[in-house]
Design a protein around this motif. Structure first.
Motif, PDB file in Angstrom:
ATOM      1  N   GLU A   6      11.266   4.208   2.828  1.00 63.31           N
ATOM      2  CA  GLU A   6      11.485   4.094   4.281  1.00 63.31           C
ATOM      3  C   GLU A   6      10.567   5.039   5.040  1.00 63.31           C
ATOM      4  O   GLU A   6       9.981   4.674   6.060  1.00 63.31           O
ATOM      5  N   SER A   7      10.446   6.260   4.510  1.00 59.48           N
ATOM      6  CA  SER A   7       9.592   7.240   5.188  1.00 59.48           C
ATOM      7  C   SER A   7       8.146   6.772   5.214  1.00 59.48           C
ATOM      8  O   SER A   7       7.399   7.074   6.151  1.00 59.48           O
ATOM      9  N   LEU A   8       7.754   6.023   4.177  1.00 63.16           N
ATOM     10  CA  LEU A   8       6.372   5.532   4.128  1.00 63.16           C
ATOM     11  C   LEU A   8       6.055   4.677   5.348  1.00 63.16           C
ATOM     12  O   LEU A   8       4.929   4.679   5.835  1.00 63.16           O
ATOM     13  N   SER A   9       7.063   3.941   5.832  1.00 55.46           N
ATOM     14  CA  SER A   9       6.792   3.045   6.956  1.00 55.46           C
ATOM     15  C   SER A   9       6.463   3.829   8.234  1.00 55.46           C
ATOM     16  O   SER A   9       5.948   3.260   9.198  1.00 55.46           O
ATOM     17  N   ASN A  10       6.764   5.139   8.252  1.00 56.60           N
ATOM     18  CA  ASN A  10       6.418   5.965   9.423  1.00 56.60           C
ATOM     19  C   ASN A  10       4.973   6.429   9.407  1.00 56.60           C
ATOM     20  O   ASN A  10       4.501   7.011  10.375  1.00 56.60           O
ATOM     21  N   VAL A  11       4.304   6.220   8.245  1.00 57.03           N
ATOM     22  CA  VAL A  11       2.926   6.701   8.129  1.00 57.03           C
ATOM     23  C   VAL A  11       1.994   5.541   8.481  1.00 57.03           C
ATOM     24  O   VAL A  11       2.044   4.495   7.846  1.00 57.03           O
ATOM     25  N   PRO A  12       1.130   5.719   9.487  1.00 57.21           N
ATOM     26  CA  PRO A  12       0.308   4.582   9.936  1.00 57.21           C
ATOM     27  C   PRO A  12      -0.715   4.102   8.900  1.00 57.21           C
ATOM     28  O   PRO A  12      -1.058   2.936   8.881  1.00 57.21           O
ATOM     29  N   PHE A  13      -1.222   5.023   8.057  1.00 54.75           N
ATOM     30  CA  PHE A  13      -2.272   4.595   7.125  1.00 54.75           C
ATOM     31  C   PHE A  13      -2.007   5.182   5.746  1.00 54.75           C
ATOM     32  O   PHE A  13      -1.968   6.402   5.573  1.00 54.75           O
ATOM     33  N   LYS A  14      -1.797   4.287   4.782  1.00 51.74           N
ATOM     34  CA  LYS A  14      -1.465   4.728   3.428  1.00 51.74           C
ATOM     35  C   LYS A  14      -2.440   4.072   2.452  1.00 51.74           C
ATOM     36  O   LYS A  14      -2.598   2.850   2.464  1.00 51.74           O
ATOM     37  N   ALA A  16      10.056  16.204  -1.602  1.00 57.42           N
ATOM     38  CA  ALA A  16      11.108  16.228  -0.583  1.00 57.42           C
ATOM     39  C   ALA A  16      10.547  16.775   0.739  1.00 57.42           C
ATOM     40  O   ALA A  16      10.851  16.238   1.809  1.00 57.42           O
ATOM     41  N   ASP A  17       9.702  17.823   0.644  1.00 56.50           N
ATOM     42  CA  ASP A  17       9.080  18.378   1.854  1.00 56.50           C
ATOM     43  C   ASP A  17       8.209  17.338   2.540  1.00 56.50           C
ATOM     44  O   ASP A  17       8.263  17.158   3.758  1.00 56.50           O
ATOM     45  N   LEU A  18       7.392  16.657   1.710  1.00 52.65           N
ATOM     46  CA  LEU A  18       6.493  15.637   2.258  1.00 52.65           C
ATOM     47  C   LEU A  18       7.308  14.532   2.916  1.00 52.65           C
ATOM     48  O   LEU A  18       6.971  14.048   4.006  1.00 52.65           O
ATOM     49  N   ASN A  19       8.382  14.163   2.257  1.00 52.81           N
ATOM     50  CA  ASN A  19       9.224  13.089   2.773  1.00 52.81           C
ATOM     51  C   ASN A  19       9.766  13.455   4.152  1.00 52.81           C
ATOM     52  O   ASN A  19       9.807  12.623   5.057  1.00 52.81           O
ATOM     53  N   GLN A  20      10.135  14.720   4.297  1.00 52.80           N
ATOM     54  CA  GLN A  20      10.667  15.183   5.578  1.00 52.80           C
ATOM     55  C   GLN A  20       9.599  15.068   6.674  1.00 52.80           C
ATOM     56  O   GLN A  20       9.875  14.577   7.771  1.00 52.80           O
ATOM     57  N   LYS A  21       8.374  15.494   6.314  1.00 55.55           N
ATOM     58  CA  LYS A  21       7.281  15.430   7.294  1.00 55.55           C
ATOM     59  C   LYS A  21       6.985  13.984   7.660  1.00 55.55           C
ATOM     60  O   LYS A  21       6.723  13.668   8.829  1.00 55.55           O
ATOM     61  N   MET A  22       7.022  13.116   6.638  1.00 53.09           N
ATOM     62  CA  MET A  22       6.742  11.703   6.907  1.00 53.09           C
ATOM     63  C   MET A  22       7.828  11.094   7.791  1.00 53.09           C
ATOM     64  O   MET A  22       7.541  10.350   8.734  1.00 53.09           O
ATOM     65  N   ALA A  23       9.069  11.442   7.490  1.00 49.10           N
ATOM     66  CA  ALA A  23      10.181  10.886   8.250  1.00 49.10           C
ATOM     67  C   ALA A  23      10.105  11.359   9.708  1.00 49.10           C
ATOM     68  O   ALA A  23      10.487  10.629  10.631  1.00 49.10           O
ATOM     69  N   ALA A  24       9.587  12.584   9.915  1.00 51.14           N
ATOM     70  CA  ALA A  24       9.486  13.119  11.271  1.00 51.14           C
ATOM     71  C   ALA A  24       8.226  12.613  11.978  1.00 51.14           C
ATOM     72  O   ALA A  24       7.951  13.018  13.116  1.00 51.14           O
ATOM     73  N   GLY A  25       7.464  11.761  11.293  1.00 58.16           N
ATOM     74  CA  GLY A  25       6.270  11.174  11.915  1.00 58.16           C
ATOM     75  C   GLY A  25       5.094  12.134  12.007  1.00 58.16           C
ATOM     76  O   GLY A  25       4.180  11.921  12.791  1.00 58.16           O
TER      77      GLY A  25
END
Lengths: 204, 735
Positions: free
Chosen positions: B419-427, B386-395
């Motif tokens: 959805e949050s994954l789409s905010n991360v440029p490289f996965k 959940a923490d990671l998701n928040q950071k990802m969502a915040a870019g």
């Protein structure tokens, strides 16, 4: 012992003696294209191998025991294709034949550390499990029959061929026909038994 | 021939012929062949290799985190079957069904065979050369990423895989290793830590005369099921120990129990306090118990507890009396206790019984301290995700690496991880199979299977001293384009920090060097090579650690009364953990899909378990398709009438409902993770998985439930096997 009893004993001994197999290991299954009674080709096709291995030189002229090279036959269900370093063990030391084309080919495989892609000649269906170890232990080690004869029951007289060719039907009827015969249990013994008849023994 | 004049005899003939044809086509060759197949000879084999005879190599099972030592039977260069490694204190020469399926994970036809890169048309195969170029460009020495901009998301990971991962992050000045476990036991571990001072104590099951388990499926899906099953066998030997299981939905362990009580979900802590109330009447137990606890349990007399939990007051008395009479005992809590908003208090109340009963030092000890804490497993939690998701969502996250976890599948729908994954440029995903999370990544790297790769593992539960388990390849890799996880990381590390890593040509040499360096700790006087060869041959290195002692703290507890069911959502919802599917990562294994679920025998499906009486009242029959509606979402599944469930509860197995995990998992069943409500544990912030309430709606549709059990589940109205409900039993006679 009276005369009648002696006659009876002779008859019994003759009967026991005749019960053992008078095997005909080198008799070919039949002419090319002919079939055994259960519908299998009696004689297999000629198979071209990467090296035309002369069994006739090794097992025939040199009289090398089949199991010197096919060393797994007495230990495993497969007889195994000899390992390449086994060939090299001798041929490294036999200077006289090193320039022969077949030996040159062998050295080529060895130097490239490549296994030789032999073609299977006696390839039973996937649902059949034949065990070399059982047969070799019984006929070669227990009954002490000659190795050329024992292997020959199924493979024919390989020692007279270059590359092997299937000369027996290897069909189920053919297997069963031998399993129904009486075989001596040990060399010198008069006790006989025949091969097992369980489906499960081969089909498992 | 038309259907009209096809009589039965013709039909059978056609069936026979087509059946035979199918059989012939399906098997290998079926007649004697000459010159068709090739037979390769060995070039220079080791002397012990005999074609046709298997050789066993030791390794470590990677199907779950228990770290069982295994032996792989290898014949003609192919691994055929796995057995337990008798050298391993965890497996003791045994292995479970999930472990057996490791062979199928290796030979699975849906394994990813080449790297994939996301272009315009989605993920397309690329060469390793390209993959390495992309990795170097993004994560190589010139990468500007720092600190929390990069994140490594994994499942539980231990041994040198963990060390290498953390060293990798260190080169980015980062410690951002996020461990996520969809079946996290973080709440229970926190409660155990609070009461006993250890997150996961050792349970000496074989020394206990009575085990009181609150929903802990230690024989099926617990922390180390193979080891527990072996201990359980000793526990059941004379004098035979008694197992009492209390849970809303019968687990495999519940099915083995002497007494099984269905309890209203979430009231386990209250029952524990009720039992404590009975025990604390006696000075033998109440000595040294703080006044706060005595005050707390005062409110929970038998009748009050019986009202709340649905368990008869006679049964409460019986359980307390059994605990009194059978010492030492062992009380353990499981997921059904932890999965509530007050899960911590619930689990703590259960642990309290151990302290009152004096089980510390008898049936419970602390695990031996590990000489290499950096090798111990990282244990996952929900709130980490959940923490990671928040950071990802915040870019904030610029690069994410994913290994050994599939949060897009297992995250509940109120955590929009995809959805949050789409905010991360490289996965980047490290996988053996394309799964839902890998499908959202930019670069997907094909890993070697667990039977092809090197590694070291340390189990969460170390019963017998400390073991560092070795994993070694049991055969050559099947797909030339697959690579080891360690090898990939090492290749990047070599570029980022050549002074430390350039000396290692591969992960194997890294592992060997690291293990040999650790040799003095294991007190082995052999040469380095001997030590390493012995370790590989045995599959493990042992360190003779002694169990530590546990503390006993009795903090003040508050135990809220669970909210009543409402008319909108009149059922408790219990997601059940299958011993084979776990969180769903194994759904691609047809052996596991085909093996009947232990309690219901249903195969290849999802279903909803409902009590026969409840079903009768609602006029639901087996196979009726029901809509299971929570406040968050709904799924549809076939009804299965199951007497082993609390009547106000419905239950669904987790693990099915994949949209992308190979041909055997995709489209099979539904995913109950997606209807879990956003309710969290107050203390740990973990997702409260057993707190969701649902409504059932009949859709009017019906399908056959495919299951192994015959039609006699309910004995066809005849008394084939006499049964008696626990409340009717003459309990006083047994004490």
């Amino acid at each position: 012992m009276n005369y009648g009893k002696r006659i009876f004993l002779w008859i019994v001994l003759f009967w026991i003696g005749s019960a053992q197999v008078f095997a005909e290991p080198f008799v070919q299954g039949g002419p090319i294209g002919s079939q055994t009674s259960d519908g299998y080709d009696a004689l297999g096709p000629v198979v071209e191998q990467p090296i035309e291995f002369p069994h006739n030189t090794h097992a025939g002229r040199m009289q090398i025991n089949c199991m010197y090279c096919h060393t797994y036959a007495r230990r495993s269900n497969v007889s195994g294709i000899p390992r390449l370093d086994k060939c090299m063990g001798c041929h490294n030391l036999i200077e006289g034949v090193k320039d022969r084309p077949r030996i040159k080919k062998l050295f080529e495989y060895w130097e490239n550390k490549q296994p030789i892609p032999w073609k299977k000649v006696h390839d039973l269906p996937d649902f059949v499990r034949f065990n070399h170890e059982r047969h070799i232990q019984r006929f070669y080690f227990q009954e002490k029959r000659p190795v050329r004869e024992v292997c020959g029951y199924c493979h024919g007289d390989i020692a007279s061929m270059t590359t092997a060719r299937r000369v027996k039907a290897l069909s189920m009827g053919w297997c069963v026909s031998c399993h129904q015969k009486d075989h001596l249990e040990k060399a010198g013994s008069t006790v006989t038994s025949h091969g097992p008849n369980d489906c499960w023994l081969c089909h498992k | 021939m038309t259907m009209s004049n096809l009589d039965r005899r013709d039909f059978l003939k056609v069936l026979g012929i087509s059946g035979a044809a199918a059989t012939l086509a399906g098997c290998g060759h079926t007649s004697i062949e000459s010159g068709v197949e090739e037979v390769m000879s060995y070039v220079h084999p080791q002397d012990f290799v005999v074609p046709g005879i298997g050789v066993f190599y030791a390794s470590t099972c990677a199907q779950c985190g228990s770290g069982c030592g295994i032996m792989g039977k290898v014949r003609e260069g192919r691994v055929l079957k796995l057995e337990g490694n008798p050298e391993s204190g965890i497996s003791g020469g045994k292995i479970c069904g999930l472990g057996q399926a490791g062979v199928q994970a290796h030979y699975n036809p849906d394994r990813l065979r080449t790297p994939m890169y996301k272009g315009e048309g989605g993920l397309t195969p690329v060469s390793w050369e390209t993959a390495h170029q992309i990795l170097e460009q993004r994560l190589g020495p010139n990468s500007p990423l720092k600190g929390e901009e990069i994140a490594f998301l994994t499942g539980g990971v231990s041994g040198h895989q963990r060390v290498l991962l953390e060293n990798f992050l260190e080169t980015f000045d980062s410690t951002h290793h996020v461990t996520y476990d969809a079946l996290s036991t973080a709440t229970g571990r926190a409660a155990s830590k609070a009461i006993l001072g250890a997150e996961q104590p050792l349970w000496n099951i074989h020394k206990a005369r009575l085990i009181l388990s609150f929903g802990n499926d230690f024989l099926g899906s617990g922390v180390s099921p193979v080891y527990m099953a072996r201990q359980y066998a000793l526990f059941r030997k004379a004098p035979r120990g008694t197992l009492i299981q209390i849970e809303p939905r019968m687990t495999l362990t519940g099915g083995n129990a002497d007494r099984w009580y269905p309890i209203k979900p979430g009231t386990e802590g209250i029952l524990a306090l009720g039992i404590a109330h009975d025990l604390l009447q006696h000075e033998e137990f109440s000595r040294g118990v703080p006044q706060e606890i005595l005050d707390l349990v005062k409110n929970y007399d038998r009748d009050a507890v019986s009202d709340i939990t649905g368990i008869g007051s006679d049964a409460v008395r019986l359980i307390a009396a059994q605990l009194w009479n059978n010492t030492p005992s062992l009380v353990i809590a499981g997921p059904s206790v932890e999965g509530h908003s007050y899960g911590f208090s619930n689990a703590a109340a259960v642990q309290l019984l151990n302290v009152i009963l004096g089980n510390r030092g008898q049936t419970m000890e602390g695990q031996a301290e590990h000489p290499f804490p950096q090798l111990t497993p990282t244990l996952g939690s929900y709130h980490a995700l959940a923490d990671l998701n928040q950071k990802m969502a915040a870019g904030k996250t610029q690069a994410l690496l994913v290994y050994g976890t599939n949060p897009v599948f297992t995250a509940p729908s109120h955590l929009p991880f995809a959805e949050s994954l789409s905010n991360v440029p490289f996965k980047v995903a490290f996988v053996t199979h394309m799964d839902e999370t890998a499908g959202h990544c930019d670069l997907v790297l094909p890993l070697l299977s667990a039977l092809e790769d090197f590694g070291t593992h340390v189990a969460e539960y170390q019963p017998d001293g400390v073991e560092v388990m070795l994993q070694q390849p049991l055969m050559e890799k099947l797909y030339p384009e697959s690579k080891g996880y360690g090898d990939i990381l090492l290749e990047i590390l070599k570029k980022r920090k050549p002074e430390a890593y350039a000396a290692f040509p591969d992960y194997y040499s890294y592992l060997k060097t690291a293990m040999v360096k650790a040799k003095p700790v294991f007190k082995v006087s052999d040469s380095d090579d001997h030590f390493w060869e012995d370790a590989l041959r045995n599959g493990l290195v042992k360190w003779d650690g002694k169990p530590t002692s546990l503390e006993a703290r009795l903090p003040a507890l508050t135990m809220p009364k669970p909210a009543e069911l409402t008319t909108d959502y009149p059922f408790y919802f219990v997601p059940s953990i299958r011993p084979d599917m776990r969180d769903g990562r194994h759904a691609y294994l047809p052996w596991l899909q085909e093996s009947p679920e232990t309690m219901t025998t249903v195969v290849w499906d999802s279903w909803v378990e409902i009590h026969p009486k409840t079903a009768e009242a609602m006029q639901i029959k087996e196979g009726d398709i029901l809509q299971i509606q929570s406040a968050t979402g709904s799924v549809r599944a076939k009804a299965y009438l199951f007497p082993g469930i609390q009547p106000d509860t419905v239950s669904m197995p987790l693990g099915q409902g994949h949209t992308q995990l190979g041909r055997f998992a995709t489209g099979v069943g539904v995913n109950p993770y997606k209807i879990l409500d956003p309710i969290f544990d107050d203390h740990t912030g973990e997702l409260a998985m057993h707190a969701t309430r649902v409504a059932l709606r009949k859709t009017g549709e019906h399908q056959v439930v495919v299951k192994d059990e015959g039609p006699t589940t309910f004995q066809n109205g005849q008394k084939l096997v006499a049964t008696l409900s626990a409340d009717q039993a003459k309990l006083s006679k047994e004490i």
